[in-house]
Design an enzyme around this catalytic site. Sequence first.
Site, PDB file in Angstrom:
ATOM      1  N   VAL A   1       0.833  -1.211   0.000  1.00  0.00           N
ATOM      2  CA  VAL A   1       0.000   0.000   0.000  1.00  0.00           C
ATOM      3  C   VAL A   1       0.867   1.260   0.000  1.00  0.00           C
ATOM      4  O   VAL A   1       0.362   2.368  -0.031  1.00  0.00           O
ATOM      5  CB  VAL A   1      -0.989  -0.007   1.211  1.00  0.00           C
ATOM      6  CG1 VAL A   1      -2.038  -1.106   1.024  1.00  0.00           C
ATOM      7  CG2 VAL A   1      -0.262  -0.189   2.541  1.00  0.00           C
TER       8      VAL A   1
ATOM      9  N   HIS B   1      -4.242  -4.301  -3.075  1.00  0.00           N
ATOM     10  CA  HIS B   1      -4.686  -4.135  -1.682  1.00  0.00           C
ATOM     11  C   HIS B   1      -4.926  -2.670  -1.337  1.00  0.00           C
ATOM     12  O   HIS B   1      -4.983  -2.317  -0.164  1.00  0.00           O
ATOM     13  CB  HIS B   1      -3.646  -4.737  -0.723  1.00  0.00           C
ATOM     14  CG  HIS B   1      -3.629  -6.234  -0.754  1.00  0.00           C
ATOM     15  ND1 HIS B   1      -2.649  -6.986  -0.157  1.00  0.00           N
ATOM     16  CD2 HIS B   1      -4.459  -7.135  -1.340  1.00  0.00           C
ATOM     17  CE1 HIS B   1      -2.889  -8.272  -0.361  1.00  0.00           C
ATOM     18  NE2 HIS B   1      -3.970  -8.395  -1.084  1.00  0.00           N
TER      19      HIS B   1
ATOM     20  N   LEU C   1      13.904 -13.138  -0.172  1.00  0.00           N
ATOM     21  CA  LEU C   1      15.040 -13.276   0.765  1.00  0.00           C
ATOM     22  C   LEU C   1      15.254 -14.748   1.104  1.00  0.00           C
ATOM     23  O   LEU C   1      16.376 -15.231   1.228  1.00  0.00           O
ATOM     24  CB  LEU C   1      14.740 -12.468   2.035  1.00  0.00           C
ATOM     25  CG  LEU C   1      15.901 -12.313   3.027  1.00  0.00           C
ATOM     26  CD1 LEU C   1      17.047 -11.545   2.363  1.00  0.00           C
ATOM     27  CD2 LEU C   1      15.456 -11.580   4.285  1.00  0.00           C
TER      28      LEU C   1
HETATM   29  N1  APR Z   1      14.358  -8.704   0.055  1.00  0.00           N
HETATM   30  C1  APR Z   1      13.540  -9.652  -0.476  1.00  0.00           C
HETATM   31  N2  APR Z   1      12.581 -10.289   0.231  1.00  0.00           N
HETATM   32  C2  APR Z   1      12.452  -9.933   1.529  1.00  0.00           C
HETATM   33  C3  APR Z   1      13.264  -8.963   2.151  1.00  0.00           C
HETATM   34  C4  APR Z   1      14.246  -8.332   1.352  1.00  0.00           C
HETATM   35  N3  APR Z   1      15.069  -7.401   1.844  1.00  0.00           N
HETATM   36  N4  APR Z   1      12.889  -8.858   3.457  1.00  0.00           N
HETATM   37  C5  APR Z   1      11.885  -9.729   3.637  1.00  0.00           C
HETATM   38  N5  APR Z   1      11.623 -10.380   2.488  1.00  0.00           N
HETATM   39  C6  APR Z   1      10.603 -11.415   2.237  1.00  0.00           C
HETATM   40  C7  APR Z   1      10.368 -12.339   3.397  1.00  0.00           C
HETATM   41  O1  APR Z   1      11.245 -13.463   3.342  1.00  0.00           O
HETATM   42  C8  APR Z   1       8.909 -12.755   3.178  1.00  0.00           C
HETATM   43  O2  APR Z   1       8.842 -13.900   2.336  1.00  0.00           O
HETATM   44  O3  APR Z   1       9.392 -10.739   2.008  1.00  0.00           O
HETATM   45  C9  APR Z   1       8.308 -11.559   2.437  1.00  0.00           C
HETATM   46  C10 APR Z   1       7.397 -10.719   3.293  1.00  0.00           C
HETATM   47  O4  APR Z   1       6.280 -11.533   3.587  1.00  0.00           O
HETATM   48  P1  APR Z   1       5.059 -10.871   4.385  1.00  0.00           P
HETATM   49  O5  APR Z   1       5.583 -10.123   5.564  1.00  0.00           O
HETATM   50  O6  APR Z   1       4.057 -11.959   4.586  1.00  0.00           O
HETATM   51  O7  APR Z   1       4.467  -9.770   3.393  1.00  0.00           O
HETATM   52  P2  APR Z   1       3.540 -10.017   2.131  1.00  0.00           P
HETATM   53  O8  APR Z   1       3.858 -11.327   1.488  1.00  0.00           O
HETATM   54  O9  APR Z   1       3.631  -8.798   1.291  1.00  0.00           O
HETATM   55  O10 APR Z   1       2.065 -10.096   2.793  1.00  0.00           O
HETATM   56  C11 APR Z   1       0.988 -10.236   1.901  1.00  0.00           C
HETATM   57  O11 APR Z   1      -0.546  -9.986   3.753  1.00  0.00           O
HETATM   58  O12 APR Z   1      -1.182  -8.974   5.688  1.00  0.00           O
HETATM   59  C12 APR Z   1      -1.379  -8.999   4.343  1.00  0.00           C
HETATM   60  O13 APR Z   1      -2.190  -7.174   3.147  1.00  0.00           O
HETATM   61  C13 APR Z   1      -1.036  -7.674   3.730  1.00  0.00           C
HETATM   62  O14 APR Z   1      -0.235  -7.283   1.491  1.00  0.00           O
HETATM   63  C14 APR Z   1       0.004  -8.019   2.683  1.00  0.00           C
HETATM   64  C15 APR Z   1      -0.197  -9.510   2.467  1.00  0.00           C
END
Ligand code: APR
Length: 234
Positions: free
Chosen positions: A91, A107, A200
């Site tokens: 967002v 989203h 990551l």
């Molecule tokens: N580079 C690449 N990947 C990364 C990094 C980085 N520096 N730091 C973290 N990650 C990865 C993590 O390993 C993880 O797999 O990003 C991912 C983040 O996962 P989440 O925290 O679950 O976020 P996201 O997948 O965007 O969540 C999806 O869930 O709560 C809802 O609406 C919210 O849009 C969100 C959705």
Amino acid sequence: MNGRIVILTGAGISAESGLGTFRDVDGLWTKYDLNDVATPEGFARNPNLVMDFYNARRANAAEAEPNAAHEALARLEADYTGEILIVTQNVDSLHEAAGSKNVLHMHGALNSALCNACHHRWPAPALMASDDLCPRCNAAATRPDVVWFGEIPYGMDVIGEALSKADLFVSIGTSGEVYPAANFVAEADRYGAHTIELNLEPSARASRFAETRFGPATQTVPEWVNDELARTKQ
Ligand code: APR
């Protein structure tokens, strides 16, 4: 003309811009109960708590700068002769700040406000309150223009169409824990697209991808963009 690329991004692409992810060790959902701040029921129970949560995230996002991963995707869109669509679960507006044009916020977005009465949207003020008056219908029924759990993501028809025509699907910085985004790789694969995960660490859907590259997005995304531009210029 080169093929069509659909790129899905998640919180991981903005992590190195200082914006928190949700499910990592110090993620947002380790500090807040998502039922309180990311559901319509939570908003109905305590709108002020939800507004404070999103006002704080909006202030954070306003301070953040796009990182090398956002910038690489903007460079790809500028230099690539095929079609590119970024579908972001985020967002924040860091893709746009980096120069990407074709971005779909499935989203919603922190910088947008929504009227619960007439569904009008308008640019969000820095500090939003639930009794802010809708500029169109004047109802005191303002909410963040973000998609909460249990609500239908934006643009699903456009996304479905894009996946059905994609030659390449790339997922960046998402845990693959939240549907329908977590199923895009299977949809793209079913239509014959090549699929790449840049994360990551392996996401919950890593085994579904034809190719995976692990590391921080500020390294893996520019590397992949350079490879893709070199490959398509041959
Ligand atoms: N580079 C690449 N990947 C990364 C990094 C980085 N520096 N730091 C973290 N990650 C990865 C993590 O390993 C993880 O797999 O990003 C991912 C983040 O996962 P989440 O925290 O679950 O976020 P996201 O997948 O965007 O969540 C999806 O869930 O709560 C809802 O609406 C919210 O849009 C969100 C959705």
